[in-house]
Design an enzyme around this catalytic site. Structure first.
Site, short mmCIF file in Angstrom:
data_model
loop_
_atom_site.label_atom_id
_atom_site.label_comp_id
_atom_site.label_asym_id
_atom_site.label_seq_id
_atom_site.Cartn_x
_atom_site.Cartn_y
_atom_site.Cartn_z
N GLY A 11 -6.80 4.74 -1.57
CA GLY A 11 -6.19 3.52 -0.94
C GLY A 11 -5.69 4.08 0.28
O GLY A 11 -4.96 4.71 0.30
N ARG A 84 -0.88 -9.99 -2.71
CA ARG A 84 -1.01 -11.40 -3.38
C ARG A 84 -1.32 -12.35 -1.96
O ARG A 84 -0.73 -12.20 -0.94
CB ARG A 84 0.21 -11.76 -3.97
CG ARG A 84 0.30 -12.92 -4.93
CD ARG A 84 1.43 -13.12 -5.79
NE ARG A 84 2.18 -13.99 -5.78
CZ ARG A 84 3.31 -14.09 -6.37
NH1 ARG A 84 3.68 -13.46 -6.94
NH2 ARG A 84 4.23 -15.17 -5.99
N ARG A 90 0.90 -14.74 -9.75
CA ARG A 90 1.31 -13.27 -10.11
C ARG A 90 0.48 -12.84 -11.19
O ARG A 90 -0.15 -11.50 -11.29
CB ARG A 90 2.66 -13.18 -10.67
CG ARG A 90 3.35 -12.08 -10.68
CD ARG A 90 4.71 -12.16 -10.91
NE ARG A 90 5.28 -11.05 -11.78
CZ ARG A 90 5.47 -9.76 -11.02
NH1 ARG A 90 5.41 -9.96 -9.84
NH2 ARG A 90 5.98 -8.69 -11.48
N ASN A 97 -5.74 -6.70 -9.88
CA ASN A 97 -5.23 -5.22 -9.55
C ASN A 97 -5.61 -4.26 -10.82
O ASN A 97 -5.66 -3.15 -10.71
CB ASN A 97 -3.73 -5.05 -9.14
CG ASN A 97 -3.59 -5.44 -7.66
OD1 ASN A 97 -4.84 -5.31 -6.93
ND2 ASN A 97 -2.57 -5.32 -7.10
N SER A 121 0.20 1.34 -7.06
CA SER A 121 0.07 -0.19 -6.91
C SER A 121 0.97 -1.07 -7.67
O SER A 121 1.39 -0.67 -8.97
CB SER A 121 -1.42 -0.28 -7.45
OG SER A 121 -2.16 0.95 -6.79
N ASN A 122 1.00 -2.35 -7.26
CA ASN A 122 1.73 -3.29 -7.85
C ASN A 122 0.87 -4.06 -8.78
O ASN A 122 -0.31 -4.28 -8.64
CB ASN A 122 2.47 -4.30 -6.87
CG ASN A 122 3.93 -3.63 -6.62
OD1 ASN A 122 4.48 -3.14 -7.39
ND2 ASN A 122 4.52 -4.01 -5.33
N HIS A 177 10.91 -2.04 -11.50
CA HIS A 177 10.99 -2.23 -9.90
C HIS A 177 11.47 -3.51 -9.50
O HIS A 177 11.05 -4.58 -9.99
CB HIS A 177 9.46 -2.08 -9.71
CG HIS A 177 9.50 -1.88 -7.98
ND1 HIS A 177 10.30 -1.30 -7.12
CD2 HIS A 177 8.52 -2.21 -7.11
CE1 HIS A 177 9.81 -1.14 -5.85
NE2 HIS A 177 8.69 -1.78 -5.90
O1 TXD Z 1 7.41 0.72 -5.24
C1 TXD Z 1 6.21 0.40 -5.05
N1 TXD Z 1 5.66 0.69 -6.12
C2 TXD Z 1 5.50 -0.19 -4.14
C3 TXD Z 1 4.19 -0.75 -4.48
C4 TXD Z 1 5.90 -0.12 -2.91
C5 TXD Z 1 5.20 -0.60 -1.76
C6 TXD Z 1 3.79 -1.06 -1.92
N2 TXD Z 1 3.37 -1.28 -3.29
C7 TXD Z 1 2.31 -1.60 -3.61
O2 TXD Z 1 1.20 -0.68 -3.30
C8 TXD Z 1 1.69 -2.71 -2.98
O3 TXD Z 1 1.77 -4.07 -3.60
C9 TXD Z 1 -0.08 -2.59 -3.11
O4 TXD Z 1 -0.44 -2.97 -4.49
C10 TXD Z 1 -0.04 -0.94 -3.00
C11 TXD Z 1 -0.60 -0.75 -1.57
O5 TXD Z 1 0.06 -1.00 -0.61
P1 TXD Z 1 -0.30 -1.30 0.80
O6 TXD Z 1 0.95 -1.66 1.52
O7 TXD Z 1 -0.68 0.21 1.23
O8 TXD Z 1 -1.57 -2.14 0.97
P2 TXD Z 1 -2.59 -2.17 1.78
O9 TXD Z 1 -2.47 -1.68 3.32
O10 TXD Z 1 -3.54 -3.42 1.63
O11 TXD Z 1 -3.79 -1.08 1.24
C12 TXD Z 1 -4.43 -1.14 0.09
C13 TXD Z 1 -5.76 -0.40 0.05
C14 TXD Z 1 -6.89 -1.03 1.11
O12 TXD Z 1 -6.97 -0.07 2.14
C15 TXD Z 1 -7.98 -1.30 0.09
O13 TXD Z 1 -9.08 -1.22 0.98
C16 TXD Z 1 -7.83 -0.44 -0.88
O14 TXD Z 1 -6.46 -0.33 -1.16
N3 TXD Z 1 -8.56 -0.66 -2.01
C17 TXD Z 1 -9.33 0.14 -2.75
N4 TXD Z 1 -9.36 1.52 -2.54
C18 TXD Z 1 -10.16 2.20 -3.37
N5 TXD Z 1 -10.96 1.66 -4.53
C19 TXD Z 1 -10.61 0.35 -4.62
N6 TXD Z 1 -11.38 -0.14 -5.76
C20 TXD Z 1 -9.86 -0.49 -3.70
N7 TXD Z 1 -9.61 -1.76 -3.66
C21 TXD Z 1 -8.83 -2.07 -2.66
#
Ligand code: TXD
Length: 310
Positions: A11, A84, A90, A97, A121-122, A177
């Protein structure tokens, strides 16, 4: 190929790309940035590589869409997921995810059977469960990032309140979290002094409340997207402790069975992170109130996990 350690970040969005930045600038090893979007991880990887002569770090950074490039990673940070969207419940997000984290983990595990997986990831507490099940890895190899971030937010607010260096502040948190986080003020210290001796119960509660809502506060300001600087720094601190075998005690989502009588779920607890991944879950004696809060956090995780079908 180099003799360096290898960190893969899955990601290449806000958290992922920023994690790659912290990891490279700390020279933790070579970095592989992978995403489903074509060109984007390659572009970000090359851009970051071109910062290396200026910042003076030595690391190969590869952006890719091909899991073959992730082969033999020492640590894999998984940030892939969807945010989301309006109209999405949710539960819809959990289902979507789960699918993403499942497919990503299958591919990562096939190419790097020894890697330590740090899930970001969330919804975090559920996604770390998915990664564990799907990888088939031993529990010490799979963990989730949440507590380091929650503790960092709490530490920031305490340092701001007391006008002291953040380095003096150590915070102790347990549980899930965000909303279900369980901060432990009596184990939270400023230069070794327990927090309740420095701040009134009301002020502590206000800081705890702000910490619990810390993610939402950033989302509210950004309007689009969520926090990424602190979350990525937190994931990389965990990676660093593993890669350098530092054996730091950090709050992580770790598998607990007999520990805290959890009964086989991933929950936020203090763990020793070293070359073996989660080397030990640290158990402390909780008082009745703390235990009750922790238990409701564990119950929330159980409820979430029950919604998952793999
Ligand atoms: O405390 C915590 N754990 C968190 C969790 C704190 C902050 C963010 N948190 C979660 O991390 C947030 O709710 C998201 O589920 C993830 C990633 O957050 P981010 O802000 O980086 O999201 P983005 O900018 O949308 O990036 C997600 C990327 C994006 O480039 C997609 O193209 C990619 O994930 N993506 C994938 N990559 C590879 N393979 C697959 N299948 C795929 N699907 C989406």
């Amino acid at each position: 190929m180099s003799g360096r350690k290898k960190i893969t970040v899955v990601g290449a969005g806000m958290v992922g790309a920023t994690a790659a930045h912290w990891a490279a600038s700390k020279e933790l090893g070579d970095v592989c940035l992978i995403d489903i979007v074509e060109g984007m991880p390659q572009g970000k990887g090359l851009d970051l590589m071109e910062a290396s002569p200026i910042e003076g770090f030595d690391a190969n950074i590869v952006g890719t869409n091909d899991y073959a490039d992730t082969k033999d990673s020492d640590v894999v940070i998984i940030t892939a997921g969807l945010p989301r969207k309006p109209g999405m419940s949710r539960d819809d997000l959990v289902a979507k995810n789960t699918e993403i984290v499942k497919s990503v983990t299958e591919q990562v595990a096939a190419y790097s059977p020894k890697a330590k997986l740090i899930i970001v990831s969330n919804p975090l507490d559920a996604m770390v469960y998915v990664a564990h099940k799907v990888s088939g890895f031993p529990t010490n190899q799979v963990m989730g990032m949440a507590g380091v971030l929650d503790a960092a937010r709490f530490r920031t607010f305490i340092a701001m309140e007391l006008k002291v260096s953040v380095k003096e502040v150590n915070a102790f948190v347990l549980g899930g979290h965000g909303d279900t986080m369980v901060p432990l003020p009596r184990f939270t210290t400023v230069a070794g002094v327990p927090l309740p001796e420095l701040l009134s119960a009301e002020r502590i509660e206000a800081l705890v409340d702000r910490t619990r809502k810390g993610g939402g506060e950033i989302v509210g300001l950004l309007k689009t997207g969520s926090a990424f600087f602190a979350p990525s720094a937190a994931a990389v601190q965990m990676a660093e402790s593993i890669i350098k075998d530092k054996k730091r005690i950090l709050p992580c989502a770790a598998y607990c069975d007999k520990e805290y009588s959890v009964g086989g779920y991933y929950v936020g607890v203090p763990v020793k992170l070293g070359a073996g991944g989660v080397e030990e879950v640290m158990e402390i004696n909780l008082n009745d109130d703390e235990r009750a809060q922790f238990q409701s956090s564990v119950d929330a995780v159980k409820e979430l996990v029950q919604k998952i079908s793999l």
